[in-house]
Motif scaffolding. Structure first.
Motif, mmCIF file in Angstrom:
data_model
loop_
_atom_site.group_PDB
_atom_site.id
_atom_site.type_symbol
_atom_site.label_atom_id
_atom_site.label_comp_id
_atom_site.label_asym_id
_atom_site.label_seq_id
_atom_site.Cartn_x
_atom_site.Cartn_y
_atom_site.Cartn_z
ATOM 1 N N LYS A 70 11.794 76.653 3.120
ATOM 2 C CA LYS A 70 13.093 76.520 2.401
ATOM 3 C C LYS A 70 14.043 77.024 3.454
ATOM 4 O O LYS A 70 13.835 77.462 4.568
ATOM 5 C CB LYS A 70 13.043 77.550 1.399
ATOM 6 N N SER A 115 11.248 73.349 -4.022
ATOM 7 C CA SER A 115 10.306 73.646 -5.024
ATOM 8 C C SER A 115 9.466 72.669 -5.547
ATOM 9 O O SER A 115 8.028 72.709 -5.555
ATOM 10 C CB SER A 115 10.589 74.650 -5.966
ATOM 11 N N THR A 133 8.402 81.028 -0.320
ATOM 12 C CA THR A 133 8.225 81.842 -1.470
ATOM 13 C C THR A 133 7.218 80.955 -2.602
ATOM 14 O O THR A 133 7.509 80.664 -3.795
ATOM 15 C CB THR A 133 9.609 81.810 -2.116
ATOM 16 N N THR A 135 4.308 80.625 -5.180
ATOM 17 C CA THR A 135 3.524 81.374 -5.870
ATOM 18 C C THR A 135 2.262 80.682 -5.925
ATOM 19 O O THR A 135 2.006 79.392 -6.341
ATOM 20 C CB THR A 135 4.118 81.597 -7.275
ATOM 21 N N TYR A 204 18.017 77.063 -5.472
ATOM 22 C CA TYR A 204 18.539 78.363 -5.951
ATOM 23 C C TYR A 204 19.971 78.548 -5.675
ATOM 24 O O TYR A 204 20.872 79.018 -6.219
ATOM 25 C CB TYR A 204 17.617 79.526 -5.670
ATOM 26 N N ASP A 222 12.376 84.827 -8.235
ATOM 27 C CA ASP A 222 11.854 86.014 -7.425
ATOM 28 C C ASP A 222 13.001 86.884 -7.014
ATOM 29 O O ASP A 222 13.845 86.702 -6.438
ATOM 30 C CB ASP A 222 10.878 85.532 -6.276
HETATM 31 N N1 GLU Z 1 7.687 81.904 -6.239
HETATM 32 C C1 GLU Z 1 8.115 80.858 -7.423
HETATM 33 C C2 GLU Z 1 7.714 79.564 -7.277
HETATM 34 O O1 GLU Z 1 6.930 79.200 -6.476
HETATM 35 C C3 GLU Z 1 9.817 80.772 -7.393
HETATM 36 C C4 GLU Z 1 10.316 80.632 -5.863
HETATM 37 C C5 GLU Z 1 10.500 78.957 -5.470
HETATM 38 O O2 GLU Z 1 10.714 78.156 -6.360
HETATM 39 O O3 GLU Z 1 10.070 78.940 -4.086
HETATM 40 O O4 GLU Z 1 7.854 78.603 -8.054
#
Ligand code: GLU
Length: 304
Positions: A70, A115, A133, A135, A204, A222
């Motif tokens: 990111k 994402s 980030t 998940t 975001y 998050d």
């Molecule tokens: N951790 C969450 C996800 O993987 C939200 C952060 C993001 O979008 O990177 O979707």
């Protein structure tokens, strides 16, 4: 309507002014935690070989890893528009892994991937691995592999400083809530809080702009991400309530390259043992004021 627009514009302008004044070059948020220790220098493993991993062989031949990340998440993954350099906790994780896999972290070529595009980027070989980030969950495991987890986050809410009605996800009925397309926080609101009006963007930071200009009432993702946006403009934004999910961050790899996945698990375990993980945390995400947690247990799930 007019007043709202004007107010929004002024807020956006003051955001820029504040960001410039308080954050210095690169727009990173102010420091609250431990004094910025120097970033660790990761020793590159000499003579390391992983010939059974197609991804590793490809990277070795080109002489560097191509890593998805990111670029607009303070403390985690941020790109300095002036230098093009990436920094943050996720970036450090990407670097320590590269060094453990025998390739100089200084040569990593980072690519910003939103994402919603992570799985495709890994599937079509655009990137070797992804640190941003991301998940770990069972749905995604059908499409990609995950090393780690290396950090445990939780979903939270970011609102304007003067907001008094929203304290938790139950207060979102009839409110406009922004999140990133393809993210787990977006999916959770859609499923568990259907009376909220969901608004999706690619990133975001666009959600945050919309919050500051009164287009939405809250941003959800998050806590680790939200804390960075709030720190940039503490007079305008705040993170409210407790986190309401568990978001274990993993390193995305192409599905089926279990050799690479296990090598990444080993690399993370070693960096957690030798103190590099903590040093990296303290010098990045730790600057938010949240002390280093114990990293979550690595989930070395069986080969697919
Ligand atoms: N951790 C969450 C996800 O993987 C939200 C952060 C993001 O979008 O990177 O979707």
């Amino acid at each position: 309507m007019r007043t709202t627009r004007l107010l929004g514009l002024l807020t956006a302008l003051s955001l820029t002014a504040l960001a410039t004044a308080a954050c210095g070059k690169g727009g990173s948020p102010p420091t609250k935690g431990p004094a910025a220790g120097r970033l660790p220098v990761y020793r590159v493993a000499q003579g390391f070989e992983l010939p059974e991993s197609g991804t590793w062989r490809k990277a070795k031949n080109r002489g560097r890893f191509v890593v998805g990340a990111k670029e607009d998440q303070p403390y985690l993954g941020e790109k300095d528009p002036a230098t093009g350099r990436y920094s943050g906790f996720d970036i450090e994780i990407a670097k320590m892994v590269s060094a453990s896999l025998g390739l100089d972290p200084k040569s990593i070529s980072f690519k910003t991937i939103a994402s919603a595009n992570r799985e495709t980027a890994l599937q079509n070989g655009q990137i070797d691995y992804y640190v941003g980030t991301y998940t770990i969950n069972d749905n995604r495991k059908k499409l990609v592999g995950f090393g780690g987890p290396y950090y445990m986050a939780g979903q939270g809410l970011l609102v304007r400083h003067d907001e008094e009605d929203i304290k938790g996800p139950k207060d979102l009925d009839g409110k406009r809530v922004c999140s990133a397309a393809g993210s787990t926080p977006y999916q959770r609101i859609q499923k568990d809080y259907p009376k909220a009006t969901l608004v999706a963007y690619d990133t975001y930071s666009v959600c945050v702009d919309n919050l500051l200009t009164y287009q939405v009432d809250a941003v959800t993702t998050d806590d680790a991400i939200l804390i960075g946006y709030a720190a940039k403009v503490p007079d305008e934004l705040k993170v409210v309530g407790r986190s309401f999910s568990e978001e274990p961050y993993g390193i995305g790899v192409p599905r089926g390259d279990d050799t690479l996945r296990f090598a990444i698990d080993d690399a993370l375990a070693a960096r957690e043992r030798d103190g590099d993980w903590k040093k990296a945390y303290d010098a990045t995400l730790g600057l938010s004021g949240v002390p280093a947690p114990k990293p979550p247990a690595i989930d070395r799930y069986p080969a697919s």
